[in-house]
Design a protein around this motif. Structure first.
Motif, PDB file in Angstrom:
ATOM      1  N   VAL A 162       0.842  -1.208   0.000  1.00  0.00           N
ATOM      2  CA  VAL A 162       0.000   0.000   0.000  1.00  0.00           C
ATOM      3  C   VAL A 162       0.867   1.243   0.000  1.00  0.00           C
ATOM      4  O   VAL A 162       0.610   2.219  -0.697  1.00  0.00           O
ATOM      5  CB  VAL A 162      -0.952  -0.032   1.210  1.00  0.00           C
ATOM      6  CG1 VAL A 162      -1.720   1.280   1.315  1.00  0.00           C
ATOM      7  CG2 VAL A 162      -1.918  -1.202   1.109  1.00  0.00           C
ATOM      8  N   VAL A 163       1.911   1.218   0.828  1.00  0.00           N
ATOM      9  CA  VAL A 163       2.816   2.388   0.873  1.00  0.00           C
ATOM     10  C   VAL A 163       3.487   2.601  -0.480  1.00  0.00           C
ATOM     11  O   VAL A 163       3.613   3.740  -0.958  1.00  0.00           O
ATOM     12  CB  VAL A 163       3.864   2.204   1.978  1.00  0.00           C
ATOM     13  CG1 VAL A 163       4.898   3.328   1.949  1.00  0.00           C
ATOM     14  CG2 VAL A 163       3.184   2.127   3.342  1.00  0.00           C
ATOM     15  N   ASP A 164       3.932   1.506  -1.141  1.00  0.00           N
ATOM     16  CA  ASP A 164       4.568   1.643  -2.456  1.00  0.00           C
ATOM     17  C   ASP A 164       3.594   2.206  -3.488  1.00  0.00           C
ATOM     18  O   ASP A 164       3.956   3.032  -4.331  1.00  0.00           O
ATOM     19  CB  ASP A 164       5.090   0.287  -2.925  1.00  0.00           C
ATOM     20  CG  ASP A 164       6.241  -0.223  -2.050  1.00  0.00           C
ATOM     21  OD1 ASP A 164       6.835   0.640  -1.350  1.00  0.00           O
ATOM     22  OD2 ASP A 164       6.536  -1.433  -2.086  1.00  0.00           O
ATOM     23  N   ALA A 165       2.338   1.762  -3.420  1.00  0.00           N
ATOM     24  CA  ALA A 165       1.335   2.288  -4.356  1.00  0.00           C
ATOM     25  C   ALA A 165       1.102   3.773  -4.120  1.00  0.00           C
ATOM     26  O   ALA A 165       0.951   4.557  -5.063  1.00  0.00           O
ATOM     27  CB  ALA A 165       0.033   1.502  -4.230  1.00  0.00           C
ATOM     28  N   ASP A 166       1.079   4.188  -2.854  1.00  0.00           N
ATOM     29  CA  ASP A 166       0.909   5.612  -2.541  1.00  0.00           C
ATOM     30  C   ASP A 166       2.085   6.432  -3.066  1.00  0.00           C
ATOM     31  O   ASP A 166       1.904   7.543  -3.590  1.00  0.00           O
ATOM     32  CB  ASP A 166       0.765   5.800  -1.023  1.00  0.00           C
ATOM     33  CG  ASP A 166      -0.533   5.216  -0.476  1.00  0.00           C
ATOM     34  OD1 ASP A 166      -1.459   5.009  -1.303  1.00  0.00           O
ATOM     35  OD2 ASP A 166      -0.595   4.962   0.727  1.00  0.00           O
ATOM     36  N   ALA A 167       3.294   5.892  -2.941  1.00  0.00           N
ATOM     37  CA  ALA A 167       4.478   6.625  -3.425  1.00  0.00           C
ATOM     38  C   ALA A 167       4.443   6.769  -4.947  1.00  0.00           C
ATOM     39  O   ALA A 167       4.763   7.840  -5.504  1.00  0.00           O
ATOM     40  CB  ALA A 167       5.740   5.900  -2.987  1.00  0.00           C
ATOM     41  N   ALA A 168       4.032   5.701  -5.648  1.00  0.00           N
ATOM     42  CA  ALA A 168       3.945   5.772  -7.114  1.00  0.00           C
ATOM     43  C   ALA A 168       2.870   6.760  -7.541  1.00  0.00           C
ATOM     44  O   ALA A 168       3.048   7.524  -8.506  1.00  0.00           O
ATOM     45  CB  ALA A 168       3.663   4.380  -7.681  1.00  0.00           C
ATOM     46  N   ASP A 169       1.771   6.780  -6.834  1.00  0.00           N
ATOM     47  CA  ASP A 169       0.695   7.716  -7.171  1.00  0.00           C
ATOM     48  C   ASP A 169       1.150   9.161  -6.976  1.00  0.00           C
ATOM     49  O   ASP A 169       0.812  10.044  -7.769  1.00  0.00           O
ATOM     50  CB  ASP A 169      -0.528   7.419  -6.314  1.00  0.00           C
ATOM     51  CG  ASP A 169      -1.692   8.334  -6.646  1.00  0.00           C
ATOM     52  OD1 ASP A 169      -2.218   8.232  -7.779  1.00  0.00           O
ATOM     53  OD2 ASP A 169      -2.039   9.161  -5.783  1.00  0.00           O
ATOM     54  N   LEU A 170       1.914   9.396  -5.892  1.00  0.00           N
ATOM     55  CA  LEU A 170       2.421  10.758  -5.658  1.00  0.00           C
ATOM     56  C   LEU A 170       3.365  11.200  -6.772  1.00  0.00           C
ATOM     57  O   LEU A 170       3.291  12.348  -7.240  1.00  0.00           O
ATOM     58  CB  LEU A 170       3.126  10.823  -4.304  1.00  0.00           C
ATOM     59  CG  LEU A 170       3.754  12.161  -3.945  1.00  0.00           C
ATOM     60  CD1 LEU A 170       2.695  13.264  -3.909  1.00  0.00           C
ATOM     61  CD2 LEU A 170       4.498  12.076  -2.614  1.00  0.00           C
ATOM     62  N   LYS A 171       4.216  10.297  -7.209  1.00  0.00           N
ATOM     63  CA  LYS A 171       5.126  10.655  -8.315  1.00  0.00           C
ATOM     64  C   LYS A 171       4.349  10.984  -9.583  1.00  0.00           C
ATOM     65  O   LYS A 171       4.686  11.918 -10.313  1.00  0.00           O
ATOM     66  CB  LYS A 171       6.099   9.511  -8.582  1.00  0.00           C
ATOM     67  CG  LYS A 171       7.145   9.316  -7.498  1.00  0.00           C
ATOM     68  CD  LYS A 171       8.099   8.186  -7.850  1.00  0.00           C
ATOM     69  CE  LYS A 171       9.165   8.003  -6.775  1.00  0.00           C
ATOM     70  NZ  LYS A 171      10.100   6.879  -7.111  1.00  0.00           N
ATOM     71  N   SER A 172       3.295  10.209  -9.850  1.00  0.00           N
ATOM     72  CA  SER A 172       2.480  10.469 -11.042  1.00  0.00           C
ATOM     73  C   SER A 172       1.806  11.828 -10.957  1.00  0.00           C
ATOM     74  O   SER A 172       1.776  12.590 -11.938  1.00  0.00           O
ATOM     75  CB  SER A 172       1.433   9.360 -11.181  1.00  0.00           C
ATOM     76  OG  SER A 172       0.576   9.634 -12.271  1.00  0.00           O
ATOM     77  N   LYS A 173       1.278  12.149  -9.757  1.00  0.00           N
ATOM     78  CA  LYS A 173       0.618  13.449  -9.593  1.00  0.00           C
ATOM     79  C   LYS A 173       1.624  14.596  -9.730  1.00  0.00           C
ATOM     80  O   LYS A 173       1.315  15.629 -10.331  1.00  0.00           O
ATOM     81  CB  LYS A 173      -0.060  13.501  -8.216  1.00  0.00           C
ATOM     82  CG  LYS A 173      -1.207  12.529  -8.032  1.00  0.00           C
ATOM     83  CD  LYS A 173      -2.373  12.877  -8.955  1.00  0.00           C
ATOM     84  CE  LYS A 173      -3.643  12.124  -8.561  1.00  0.00           C
ATOM     85  NZ  LYS A 173      -3.483  10.646  -8.575  1.00  0.00           N
TER      86      LYS A 173
END
Length: 395
Positions: A162-173
């Motif tokens: 979940v933390v990795d998915a949140d980090a990837a989403d932040l980079k995309s944003k």
């Protein structure tokens, strides 16, 4: 008696006829008439001959042609490569829009001067600013979500996935925010370097498509002169050689520069090489697109026989000059046509490589009316131009 009568009967009846008596007289008369006719023809021919002789004797005798001459002398000759070229700015560009949009403001004027980074045109960015704000909010939310899940991970309440998915989403944003910001920056068109502006070709409220030219920007502090050189002369050139440039727009002002680049490829169509020289232009007298004449000094000066250009007659079979020699009486002069091999020209002079030796007297004007063996009279009161560096005369 009978025999005598028979003999008389056998005699020709025409022996004593009038026809037989007139025949020799007719031939004599014909011969006499023919003789008279021949004498008459001979008399007419002799009279015509005497008439022709009289006309020839009374015809005016040709007088020696008047020419001007010069004694060929050697002089210092600097080998020069000459060519023609065109100018371009060292830095010059047609500023165009990368994105579409409506012109909101044009803070510059036609013909103005700008510095690096000065704003040229501002496109409407209000919709892009609103989208940027939305993307920034989404990125901020992703950042908070990542921080919360990282705290939960420390208490083992959530998983690492979940933390990795949140980090990837932040980079995309954050990437979307950067993209929106780049689009806004592209709609603020700035000067890439300092220089002079041309005519501004857009107006406020005009819609621009990508690639629309806004204004030309030229740095006139230095100019490039591109010119062509034949392949057989490229070996005499090298980077750093000084060049002399002249332009018709500034006939009285020479411009100095130096070779900065030589194309490492020969044009297969013309067998020429493109050479570039850079010329300082602090007064901005030279402009891009100008036609210029370029000369490059190559090698050391040589001693060559020089003649005025008017001395040489160029024909399909070669170049010739007339040399003057002393006549039979030792006083008059006789012209003799000789073939010469010419080299480069400078001003009013041409270099003679073969055919003329120093000290020979050469005709400089009046050669068109001469032929080999003609007597001439030399009058050097007026001489044709013979200047290596002629200057234009004022009218």
């Amino acid at each position: 008696m009978a025999k005598q009568e028979i003999r008389e009967v056998n005699k020709p009846l025409v022996e004593n006829s009038p026809v037989q008596k007139r025949k020799p007289s007719t031939w004599k008369r014909m011969l006499l008439m023919l003789l008279i006719l021949l004498v008459l023809i001979a008399g007419i021919a002799f009279g015509f001959y005497r008439h022709i002789q009289t006309l020839i004797a009374s015809a005016p005798k040709p007088t020696p042609a008047t020419v001007s001459s010069i004694v060929a002398q050697p002089s210092d000759w600097q080998p020069v490569i000459t060519s023609v070229g065109s100018l371009s700015a060292v830095q010059g560009v047609d500023v165009a829009s990368q994105v579409s949009g409506t012109v909101e403001s044009v803070p510059v004027k036609s013909g103005g001067t700008v510095k690096t980074g000065d704003e040229l045109v501002q496109l409407n960015i209000e919709p892009d600013k609103a989208q940027l704000a939305s993307l920034v909010a989404a990125a901020d939310l992703s950042s908070k979500t990542l921080k919360r899940d990282q705290d939960l991970l420390s208490t083992r309440t959530t998983s690492q996935a979940v933390v990795d998915a949140d980090a990837a989403d932040l980079k995309s944003k954050n990437a979307l925010v950067a993209q929106a910001q780049a689009l806004i920056d592209q709609k603020t068109i700035k000067a890439p370097f300092a220089g002079d502006l041309g005519i501004v070709q857009v107006n406020v409220g005009q819609y621009l498509s990508p690639g629309t030219v806004i204004v030309t920007l030229q740095d006139l502090s230095a100019m490039n002169a591109d010119f062509l050189v034949p392949q057989d002369k490229v070996g005499n050139l090298s980077v750093g050689l000084p060049v002399n440039v002249s332009a018709d727009a500034q006939p009285d002002k020479p411009f100095m520069g130096k070779i900065t680049a030589i194309m490492p490829k020969i044009d297969v169509n013309t067998r020429n090489v493109t050479v570039r020289a850079t010329i300082e232009n602090p007064d901005k007298l030279l402009l891009p697109g100008m036609f210029v004449r370029v000369s490059v000094d190559v090698g050391k000066p040589a001693q060559l026989v020089t003649l005025p250009l008017t001395s040489v007659t160029y024909n399909s079979y070669g170049a010739t000059v007339f040399v003057l020699t002393a006549g039979a009486d030792g006083k008059s002069k006789t012209a003799k046509q000789v073939f010469v091999t010419t080299g480069q020209t400078r001003g009013d002079q041409v270099a003679v490589l073969k055919g003329i030796d120093a000290g020979q007297e050469v005709v400089t004007a009046g050669a068109l009316k001469l032929k080999t063996g003609a007597d001439v009279v030399v009058d050097n009161t007026v001489q044709p131009p013979n200047d290596a560096n002629p200057a234009p005369q004022e009218k």
